[in-house]
Design an enzyme around this catalytic site. Structure first.
Site, PDB file in Angstrom:
ATOM      1  N   SER A 143       0.880  -1.191   0.000  1.00 49.27           N
ATOM      2  CA  SER A 143       0.000   0.000   0.000  1.00 49.27           C
ATOM      3  C   SER A 143       0.903   1.223   0.000  1.00 49.27           C
ATOM      4  O   SER A 143       2.088   1.120   0.369  1.00 49.27           O
ATOM      5  CB  SER A 143      -0.851  -0.019   1.275  1.00 49.27           C
ATOM      6  OG  SER A 143      -1.445   1.247   1.507  1.00 49.27           O
ATOM      7  N   TYR A 156      -2.082  -1.006  10.374  1.00 52.00           N
ATOM      8  CA  TYR A 156      -2.025  -1.132   8.913  1.00 52.00           C
ATOM      9  C   TYR A 156      -0.684  -0.617   8.388  1.00 52.00           C
ATOM     10  O   TYR A 156      -0.023  -1.280   7.586  1.00 52.00           O
ATOM     11  CB  TYR A 156      -3.195  -0.351   8.301  1.00 52.00           C
ATOM     12  CG  TYR A 156      -3.447  -0.607   6.834  1.00 52.00           C
ATOM     13  CD1 TYR A 156      -4.137  -1.743   6.408  1.00 52.00           C
ATOM     14  CD2 TYR A 156      -3.025   0.304   5.864  1.00 52.00           C
ATOM     15  CE1 TYR A 156      -4.386  -1.959   5.062  1.00 52.00           C
ATOM     16  CE2 TYR A 156      -3.277   0.092   4.515  1.00 52.00           C
ATOM     17  CZ  TYR A 156      -3.965  -1.043   4.119  1.00 52.00           C
ATOM     18  OH  TYR A 156      -4.216  -1.252   2.778  1.00 52.00           O
TER      19      TYR A 156
HETATM   20  N1  NAD Z   1      -8.667  -0.854  -1.599  1.00 48.67           N
HETATM   21  C1  NAD Z   1      -7.663  -0.023  -1.419  1.00 48.67           C
HETATM   22  O1  NAD Z   1      -7.815   1.201  -1.521  1.00 48.67           O
HETATM   23  C2  NAD Z   1      -6.276  -0.556  -1.136  1.00 48.67           C
HETATM   24  C3  NAD Z   1      -5.221   0.345  -1.198  1.00 48.67           C
HETATM   25  C4  NAD Z   1      -3.929  -0.116  -0.935  1.00 48.67           C
HETATM   26  C5  NAD Z   1      -3.722  -1.438  -0.622  1.00 48.67           C
HETATM   27  N2  NAD Z   1      -4.768  -2.283  -0.554  1.00 48.67           N
HETATM   28  C6  NAD Z   1      -4.459  -3.672  -0.194  1.00 48.67           C
HETATM   29  O2  NAD Z   1      -4.926  -4.538  -1.188  1.00 48.67           O
HETATM   30  C7  NAD Z   1      -5.225  -5.814  -0.619  1.00 48.67           C
HETATM   31  C8  NAD Z   1      -6.605  -6.254  -1.076  1.00 48.67           C
HETATM   32  O3  NAD Z   1      -7.556  -5.321  -0.593  1.00 48.67           O
HETATM   33  P1  NAD Z   1      -8.991  -5.094  -1.267  1.00 48.67           P
HETATM   34  O4  NAD Z   1      -9.168  -3.631  -1.263  1.00 48.67           O
HETATM   35  O5  NAD Z   1      -9.097  -5.857  -2.517  1.00 48.67           O
HETATM   36  O6  NAD Z   1      -9.913  -5.701  -0.095  1.00 48.67           O
HETATM   37  P2  NAD Z   1     -11.217  -6.617  -0.106  1.00 48.67           P
HETATM   38  O7  NAD Z   1     -11.829  -6.382   1.229  1.00 48.67           O
HETATM   39  O8  NAD Z   1     -12.029  -6.379  -1.328  1.00 48.67           O
HETATM   40  O9  NAD Z   1     -10.624  -8.107  -0.176  1.00 48.67           O
HETATM   41  C9  NAD Z   1      -9.887  -8.647   0.874  1.00 48.67           C
HETATM   42  C10 NAD Z   1      -9.664 -10.125   0.659  1.00 48.67           C
HETATM   43  O10 NAD Z   1      -8.921 -10.643   1.769  1.00 48.67           O
HETATM   44  C11 NAD Z   1      -9.609 -11.762   2.312  1.00 48.67           C
HETATM   45  N3  NAD Z   1      -9.400 -11.831   3.769  1.00 48.67           N
HETATM   46  C12 NAD Z   1      -9.692 -10.876   4.686  1.00 48.67           C
HETATM   47  N4  NAD Z   1      -9.437 -11.347   5.911  1.00 48.67           N
HETATM   48  C13 NAD Z   1      -8.982 -12.606   5.764  1.00 48.67           C
HETATM   49  C14 NAD Z   1      -8.581 -13.632   6.670  1.00 48.67           C
HETATM   50  N5  NAD Z   1      -8.609 -13.459   8.002  1.00 48.67           N
HETATM   51  N6  NAD Z   1      -8.185 -14.814   6.164  1.00 48.67           N
HETATM   52  C15 NAD Z   1      -8.193 -15.025   4.843  1.00 48.67           C
HETATM   53  N7  NAD Z   1      -8.556 -14.119   3.938  1.00 48.67           N
HETATM   54  C16 NAD Z   1      -8.958 -12.921   4.398  1.00 48.67           C
HETATM   55  C17 NAD Z   1     -11.078 -11.518   1.989  1.00 48.67           C
HETATM   56  O11 NAD Z   1     -11.816 -12.727   2.040  1.00 48.67           O
HETATM   57  C18 NAD Z   1     -10.975 -10.934   0.583  1.00 48.67           C
HETATM   58  O12 NAD Z   1     -10.854 -11.965  -0.358  1.00 48.67           O
HETATM   59  C19 NAD Z   1      -5.100  -5.629   0.889  1.00 48.67           C
HETATM   60  O13 NAD Z   1      -3.859  -6.130   1.330  1.00 48.67           O
HETATM   61  C20 NAD Z   1      -5.162  -4.138   1.073  1.00 48.67           C
HETATM   62  O14 NAD Z   1      -4.490  -3.715   2.228  1.00 48.67           O
HETATM   63  C21 NAD Z   1      -6.045  -1.877  -0.820  1.00 48.67           C
END
Ligand code: NAD
Length: 261
Positions: A143, A156
């Site tokens: 991130s 985070y």
């Molecule tokens: N959305 C954003 O703005 C953003 C920005 C920077 C980084 N990220 C990073 O991208 C990655 C994906 O995020 P996203 O936005 O697609 O989120 P999301 O909530 O859409 O998806 C998260 C995924 O992680 C899985 N997950 C959550 N807790 C879990 C657990 N305890 N065990 C197993 N699986 C688990 C969920 O089932 C889901 O498939 C993350 O690491 C997040 O920190 C997201």
């Protein structure tokens, strides 16, 4: 070099960035280990859809990444069933925003376990076969919070800075074995993960969801647009390509100039 027939394991691929990345890799004929917190029925249905739509092999697993023993068993099973993990994408993550004073220790532990420690375990299990084969790709979805901080995101930011450090160490250890290890550092990406933050801003500032979204984005990014999850998937694919074979140990922002400021 073709990626067809390689095997990719993507944690958290039932939603958001992970799911989008799964579609991008599947289009190349890459077999997939799908994973996330869906029920067996939902996950198996998703895996079946990927099989049918892309003609690839799939496996689904819903191991909770907080459970270290279960995670290790999941990795052993995935490697046994698929032969090896050629492309590992550590993507699963959660968020909780609160000041350090009141941040619940249980949330701290969960975020460190899911967003950081799980990647250590998946890498430890995947690297030996990659090294044997002389080829591998590891992409950690970090991130911008792996590069800079924001208030109220202690766990985070700690986890994401940690995964950037882990990425660099693994890149050094793997450099002579055809394995690259990189981190992607997105700014705002349009996924369910940030819904709570948008809804909280809408409630606190008496805004519509659309107005709150815009306010949230522009508070941090110069470019007033969220990244589409598919763009992150395409960047993962690029990092898997032969063109990217000397890109390793990098933390690559895709952030609308968030970290340029
Ligand atoms: N959305 C954003 O703005 C953003 C920005 C920077 C980084 N990220 C990073 O991208 C990655 C994906 O995020 P996203 O936005 O697609 O989120 P999301 O909530 O859409 O998806 C998260 C995924 O992680 C899985 N997950 C959550 N807790 C879990 C657990 N305890 N065990 C197993 N699986 C688990 C969920 O089932 C889901 O498939 C993350 O690491 C997040 O920190 C997201």
């Amino acid at each position: 070099m073709t990626l067809k027939g390689k095997v990719s394991l993507i944690t958290g691929s039932t939603s958001g960035i992970g799911l989008a990345t799964a579609h991008v890799l599947a289009e190349q004929g890459i077999n997939l280990v799908l994973h996330g917190l869906a029920s067996d029925a939902e996950g198996n249905k998703l895996a079946q859809q990927f099989q049918q739509n892309y003609g690839i092999e799939t496996l689904f697993d819903n191991t909770d990444l907080k459970d270290e023993t279960a995670l290790i068993a999941f990795m052993d099973n995935a490697i046994e069933q698929m032969g090896a993990i050629d492309i590992l994408v550590n993507n699963a993550g959660i968020q909780h925003t609160e000041s350090i004073d009141t941040f619940p220790a249980s949330k701290w532990n969960d975020i460190i376990a899911i967003n950081l420690s799980a990647a250590f375990h998946t890498m430890q299990k995947s690297i030996p076969k990659m090294r044997e084969q002389g080829w591998g790709r590891i992409v950690n979805i970090a991130s911008v919070h792996g590069l800079v901080a924001s208030a109220n995101k202690s766990a985070y930011c700690a986890a994401k800075h940690g995964i950037v450090g882990l990425t660099k160490v693994a890149a050094l250890e793997c450099a002579e074995h055809g394995i690259t290890v990189n981190a992607i550092c997105p700014g705002w990406v349009d996924t369910p993960l940030i819904n709570n933050q948008i809804n909280a801003m809408a409630g606190n500032d008496k805004l519509t969801v659309k107005q709150a979204k815009y306010k949230l984005i522009t508070a941090k990014q110069a470019l007033p647009e969220m990244t589409d999850p598919l763009q992150v998937g395409e960047l993962v694919l690029f990092l898997c390509s032969n063109t990217a074979r000397t890109i390793t140990g990098s933390a690559i922002p895709i952030d609308g100039a968030w970290t340029a400021q």
